[in-house]
Enzyme design. Structure first.
Site, mmCIF file in Angstrom:
data_model
loop_
_atom_site.group_PDB
_atom_site.id
_atom_site.type_symbol
_atom_site.label_atom_id
_atom_site.label_comp_id
_atom_site.label_asym_id
_atom_site.label_seq_id
_atom_site.Cartn_x
_atom_site.Cartn_y
_atom_site.Cartn_z
ATOM 1 N N LYS A 164 35.457 -22.223 -20.424
ATOM 2 C CA LYS A 164 34.394 -21.541 -19.686
ATOM 3 C C LYS A 164 34.190 -22.218 -18.340
ATOM 4 C CE LYS A 164 30.632 -19.272 -22.119
ATOM 5 N NZ LYS A 164 29.335 -19.494 -22.737
HETATM 6 O O1 G3P Z 1 26.500 -16.741 -23.710
HETATM 7 C C1 G3P Z 1 25.513 -17.099 -22.800
HETATM 8 C C2 G3P Z 1 24.283 -17.552 -23.464
HETATM 9 O O2 G3P Z 1 24.465 -18.675 -24.260
HETATM 10 C C3 G3P Z 1 23.079 -17.640 -22.628
HETATM 11 O O3 G3P Z 1 22.102 -17.088 -23.407
HETATM 12 O O4 G3P Z 1 19.852 -16.609 -24.170
HETATM 13 O O5 G3P Z 1 20.330 -18.739 -22.925
HETATM 14 O O6 G3P Z 1 20.358 -16.549 -21.750
HETATM 15 P P1 G3P Z 1 20.571 -17.270 -23.035
#
Ligand code: G3P
Length: 289
Positions: free
Chosen positions: A96
């Site tokens: 990533k």
């Molecule tokens: O895959 C991306 C993710 O981990 C971010 O999620 O909920 O932290 O915006 P969030």
């Protein structure tokens, strides 16, 4: 649509894998931090390397591991380390790389893109992450990223914050309603001779939701035949999963709790209870042999 789990929590990964619906895993430094804190709270000593190896073994599909650096050469170096240490385990590591590692507009903006280009040229698959606009997704595809991760939930957060709407992290965002309200307000101002029209802006540069962001990325990739696979990421609820599935997105990476939300419905439980109650003796007999 493939389902990845968006977590670094081994218990969650193993359980979701046991359900037979799991096609991959995505992690990031924040998710690793959460998993490490959970392990420490349970008094478990962790070798990070063994832990990540176990994640790789737990799923027969891509596992995204994120670099931590911000400069192109740092990211390429870290990506090679991650790939060399962990890809041998199950041949499923994807690196990533943030689409843009700048902290401010004055920083270098293309470090991520350069790293993606270089890693893909070595045959190391990349996942362009922190993608918030279709334009960023276009650049990721041009750099040859194997995957791109538009962040649905965070785009919704940004729009809601800008227009002052309070919300819980997992709340569904009714962007269609907001778009309609905006259209109505604009109409009124257009009737007044365009007065203040530009000030009525409930979206993010023409994007009204994370789901719409995914739609636009799909459209652009289809228009030019880009092979970069789209991972709908930062998903916060089951309804978003449904919406990106209806768009035909390649992959959704979903938190454990949202995968559980997808399987549950009150009427299913109620129906199940009634079926169980209605089993008659005669029917029961069949299963006794
Ligand atoms: O895959 C991306 C993710 O981990 C971010 O999620 O909920 O932290 O915006 P969030």
């Amino acid at each position: 649509m493939k389902i990845f789990i968006d977590t670094a929590d081994l218990d969650e990964i193993k359980e979701a894998a046991s359900w037979g619906i799991l096609d991959g895993v995505t992690t990031n430094p924040s998710l690793i931090k959460k998993a490490v804190e959970k392990m420490k709270a349970r008094g478990k000593q962790i070798s990070m390397e063994d832990y990540i190896k176990e994640i790789c073994r737990s799923v027969d599909g891509p596992v995204s591991l994120e670099v931590k650096g911000r400069r192109y050469d740092e990211m390429v170096r870290e990506a090679k380390i991650l790939y060399e240490k962990f890809n041998g385990v199950n041949n499923n590591v994807v690196i990533k790389i943030p689409i843009n590692t700048a902290f401010s507009p004055d920083d270098e903006q293309f470090e991520g893109i350069k790293a993606i280009k270089e890693l893909e040229s070595f045959g190391i698959p990349t996942n362009a992450t922190l993608v918030m606009t279709p334009e960023q997704a276009l650049l990721a595809a041009k750099a040859g990223a194997s995957y791109v991760s538009p962040f649905l939930g965070r785009v919704d957060d940004f729009i809601r914050k800008n227009i002052g709407i309070k919300h819980g992290k997992m709340d569904y965002w009714d962007y269609e309603a907001i778009e309609l309200i905006e259209q109505e307000e604009r109409k009124k101002n257009i009737e007044k001779g365009y007065e203040g029209v530009a000030a009525i802006n409930y979206g993010d540069n023409g994007i009204y939701s994370g789901v719409e962001l995914v739609y636009d990325v799909i459209e652009i990739y289809e228009a030019y035949g880009y092979e970069t696979k789209i991972i709908a990421a930062s998903i916060r609820n089951a309804r978003q999963v449904r919406q990106v599935a209806m768009l035909g997105v390649d992959i959704a990476t979903i938190p454990f709790i949202v995968i559980k939300e997808m399987i549950s419905h009150y009427k299913t439980m109620e129906g199940m209870k009634k079926f169980s109650e209605d089993v008659v003796e005669e029917y029961e007999e069949i299963f006794k042999s």
